[in-house]
Design an enzyme around this catalytic site. Sequence first.
Site, short mmCIF file in Angstrom:
data_model
loop_
_atom_site.label_atom_id
_atom_site.label_comp_id
_atom_site.label_asym_id
_atom_site.label_seq_id
_atom_site.Cartn_x
_atom_site.Cartn_y
_atom_site.Cartn_z
N LYS A 15 -10.73 -0.70 10.43
CA LYS A 15 -10.95 -1.79 9.55
C LYS A 15 -11.37 -3.23 10.25
O LYS A 15 -11.53 -4.22 9.97
CB LYS A 15 -9.63 -2.17 8.78
N GLN A 58 -4.79 -5.40 6.78
CA GLN A 58 -5.83 -6.19 6.28
C GLN A 58 -5.87 -7.60 6.98
O GLN A 58 -6.51 -8.51 6.41
CB GLN A 58 -5.69 -6.49 4.65
N HIS A 81 0.99 -1.10 0.11
CA HIS A 81 0.04 -0.01 0.01
C HIS A 81 0.88 1.31 -0.02
O HIS A 81 2.17 1.16 0.59
CB HIS A 81 -0.83 -0.17 1.41
N ASP A 84 2.56 -4.91 8.22
CA ASP A 84 1.49 -4.07 7.89
C ASP A 84 0.39 -4.83 8.21
O ASP A 84 -0.01 -5.76 7.18
CB ASP A 84 1.69 -3.41 6.45
N CYS A 108 -4.82 2.58 -3.71
CA CYS A 108 -3.35 3.00 -3.07
C CYS A 108 -2.10 2.08 -3.38
O CYS A 108 -1.60 1.74 -2.45
CB CYS A 108 -3.57 3.22 -1.62
N1 PMP Z 1 -1.89 -0.91 4.57
C1 PMP Z 1 -2.80 -1.70 4.02
C2 PMP Z 1 -2.57 -2.89 3.46
C3 PMP Z 1 -4.03 -1.01 3.69
O1 PMP Z 1 -5.04 -1.73 3.17
C4 PMP Z 1 -4.43 0.24 4.25
C5 PMP Z 1 -5.78 0.77 4.19
N2 PMP Z 1 -6.25 0.81 2.99
C6 PMP Z 1 -3.35 0.87 4.93
C7 PMP Z 1 -2.24 0.42 4.98
C8 PMP Z 1 -3.59 2.20 5.41
O2 PMP Z 1 -4.40 2.30 6.29
P1 PMP Z 1 -5.10 3.55 7.10
O3 PMP Z 1 -5.46 4.30 5.76
O4 PMP Z 1 -6.20 3.13 7.80
O5 PMP Z 1 -4.08 4.40 7.57
#
Ligand code: PMP
Length: 406
Positions: free
Chosen positions: A226, A203, A123, A200, A364
């Site tokens: 999430k 997910q 991401h 990270d 993203c």
């Molecule tokens: N890493 C991953 C794998 C994600 O899916 C996300 C959210 N889509 C993020 C990081 C970022 O999370 P946040 O926007 O809640 O900070």
Amino acid sequence: TRKMSVREIRQDFPALRQQVYGKNLIYFDNGATSQKPQMVLDAINQYYSMDNANIHRGVHHLSQKATSEYEEARETIRRFINAEKKDEIIFTKGTTDGINLVASSFGELLSAGDEIIISAMEHHSNIVPWQMLAERKKLVLKVIPINKRGELLLEDYQNMLSSKTKLVAITHISNSLGTINPVEQIIESAHAVGAKVLIDGAQSVQHTKVDVQAMNCDFFVFSGHKVFGPTGIGVLYGKEALLDEMPPYQGGGDMISKVTFERTTYNELPFKFEAGTPHIAGGICLGTALNYLNQFDSKELEEYERDLTEYAQEMLETFENITLIGTAKNKTSVVSFHIPGIHPFDIGTLLDKQGIAVRTGHHCTQPLMDFYQIPGTIRASFAFYNTREEIDAFIAAVEKSISMLG
Ligand code: PMP
């Protein structure tokens, strides 16, 4: 433990009971954010109605109550991911904030020529902070490649590792592909060359049992929103010895021990990394969200979601004109696809009109889309409150949308 019954679970989530454009809402955008159970909504209401006070400094009853609820939530989080100590749990704004904290603070311990390894499926929030740090400190950023199925090429990873590697930052589960990465193996290899590992977990905590001690990661980050909790709150787990070594991230109230104009000393963990008034309601209600999940057997939820994912994937495979993106052997909760000649946004718009919420675009993960040479995908991402019937309706709607655009 409460038996997994999707019908009963759905009763806990008021948002799922609404209609959109006169159609029953089918919420398949759980990868972006999850809906909230009544328990969490009630806890938010309770906090702001009755318990609202600033924490850690008050002599009065409400302040003490809010403080103890906030610190209880920290303990709930510790247990949920099986951290050894409560002071290893740092409250953040979310995954992005946690990664930036580590990049900024752990990054201070690195020097020119040191190497950081990420992967091709990260991401943006697990790419950009490292690029910024690499530029600032003249570090080298390396990227583990993937195959077409969306699996890491572990041999290439092994060859990248050396005594210069200081950090490996990798996603546990890909938000765009659903791939579950073999994090234990990745961590073991990194440790063999003396590197630290950040996982990270944005997910993963909501889809699989996480045990940070068994995994043996050095850092683990995730977002409250999430995992059925509020936005604006998240968690950084770090091993105590490592967090102790690291300098503070931001300066301000709560993170200090003693301040004079000549010299300031810092508070102990976890407060050293928690400057300013935090998202108190967020922290408390994240604890409530995890308590909601604690009612269930995580294995049962996990198997249910895997079954949904396989079912959706099999149905999509029957379409001739659909290219599935992300066909790893080990995956969960995400089906992503592309239809040559049709822009993902157009399908997403037609699905929305049928009451179906999906995400379209690059999610993203632009470098990942470049790898597949596509502008983006249509992504359906599931939670344990979704059903096979919803997938049937989704598949029918995809078919209808394709014929409308075809
Ligand atoms: N890493 C991953 C794998 C994600 O899916 C996300 C959210 N889509 C993020 C990081 C970022 O999370 P946040 O926007 O809640 O900070």
